[in-house]
Design an enzyme around this catalytic site. Structure first.
Site, PDB file in Angstrom:
ATOM      1  CE  LYS A  50     108.929  84.390   8.161  1.00 34.72           C
ATOM      2  NZ  LYS A  50     108.720  85.496   9.096  1.00 34.72           N
ATOM      3  CD  GLN A  94     106.084  88.131   9.560  1.00 32.38           C
ATOM      4  OE1 GLN A  94     106.417  86.960   9.696  1.00 32.38           O
ATOM      5  NE2 GLN A  94     106.854  89.018   8.937  1.00 32.38           N
ATOM      6  CG  ASP A 117     112.135  86.365  13.848  1.00 35.65           C
ATOM      7  OD1 ASP A 117     112.565  85.787  12.831  1.00 35.65           O
ATOM      8  OD2 ASP A 117     111.057  86.991  13.879  1.00 35.65           O
TER       9      ASP A 117
END
Ligand code: NAP
Length: 281
Positions: A50, A94, A117
């Site tokens: 990412k 994460q 997210d």
């Protein structure tokens, strides 16, 4: 007949071009902060990919790593600081987190306006009620793939196998927003093949290699493979490759939905920056 390959790289590249164009309209490039706890090799590799894409797009990114034994309070304090920091547009914790940490409480602590997210309940509510917000990357990626290749969604019967908060449920909301008729299947669905056979568009997000076989597919259906598993070190999707003989379009695995998911994180960061700074997404 062999299904047309819905190439994730092509879609991710197009998304990145779009994002770079949007960044040019901002005074200051967006900033994304990744939070990682411990040294799980898969998490390190996901964050790295990412980060690489963020750099390519011209987004500032920073990785904050907490030790594997960091406690809940340490993580919550870090998130509070990132929420308050006006220079930060996006915060991504994460997953998975170590078991002893309360993942829900941590995700709920992220400012919904920086929640790239799209897991915060405020964004979940916005998604289901048709409002503007930040939505989960894999499902938005699926819609982006279909739009990129000009595949109609409206009035189609979309069958989604899997009902997680990460993929299945938000995918259902997004397809409903696009006027599809949606069915969701899960581990307790009776006669999965009969339901899947009705799909004009099939999304499989389970993680069981070969779950979807050609006899389950209606001739000419569009098949999006999200499931990911490893078999003898090889990456496998849920969909058996010979489904290509029946489907009209099929995402490859690897090289399909996963690449677009990563690009959507970057797109969501730019959307967050535009929304926070009073622009349009
Ligand atoms: P998850 O939370 O484990 O959900 C799996 C879903 O599959 C559950 O709803 C489960 O039903 C259902 N299921 C399990 N066995 C089934 C069966 N035999 N028939 C029908 N449904 C069944 O997983 P997730 O986080 O949604 O991820 C799903 C898969 O996608 C994983 O392989 C993951 O690695 C992959 N993934 C890929 C991407 C990408 O970008 N390509 C992104 C995220 C995740 P119940 O609810 O009844 O248990």
């Amino acid at each position: 007949m062999s299904a047309y390959r819905l190439d994730g790289r092509e879609v991710a590249d197009a998304l990145l071009d779009e994002v770079m164009e949007a960044i040019r309209s901002l005074d200051l490039p967006p900033k994304l902060v990744f939070v990682r706890v411990g040294d799980d090799p898969a998490s390190i590799s996901y964050v790295r990919s990412k980060e690489r894409l963020a750099r390519r797009a011209g987004i500032f990114s920073e990785v904050v790593v907490l030790p594997a034994d960091a406690d809940q309070q340490e993580l919550l304090s870090l998130i509070a600081r990132l929420n308050e920091n006006d220079r930060v547009d996006g915060v991504l914790v994460q997953l998975p987190l170590p078991d002893r940490l309360d993942e829900t409480a941590i995700l709920n602590a992220i400012d919904p306006e920086k929640d790239v997210d799209g897991f915060h309940p405020v964004n979940v509510g916005r998604l289901w009620s048709g409002q503007v917000g930040l939505f989960p990357c894999t499902p938005t990626g699926l819609i982006t793939i279909l739009d990129h290749f000009g595949i109609e969604i409206e009035s189609k019967h979309v069958v989604i196998v899997g009902r997680s908060n990460l993929v299945g449920k938000p995918a259902a909301a997004l397809f409903l927003r696009r006027h599809a008729t949606v069915s969701i299947a899960h581990s307790r669905t009776k006669d999965l093949p009969a339901l899947v056979r009705q799909a004009d568009i099939l999304v499989s997000a389970v993680g069981k290699a070969g779950l979807i076989t050609p006899d389950m597919i209606k001739q000419g259906a569009v098949v999006l493979d999200v499931g990911f598993s490893r078999d003898d070190g090889k990456i496998k999707g849920d969909v058996r490759p010979d489904v290509a003989e029946v489907a009209s379009y099929l995402t490859p695995m690897p090289g399909g939905t996963g690449l677009v998911t990563v690009a959507m994180v970057i797109k969501n960061t730019v959307t967050a920056a535009l929304l926070r700074r009073g622009g349009n997404d």
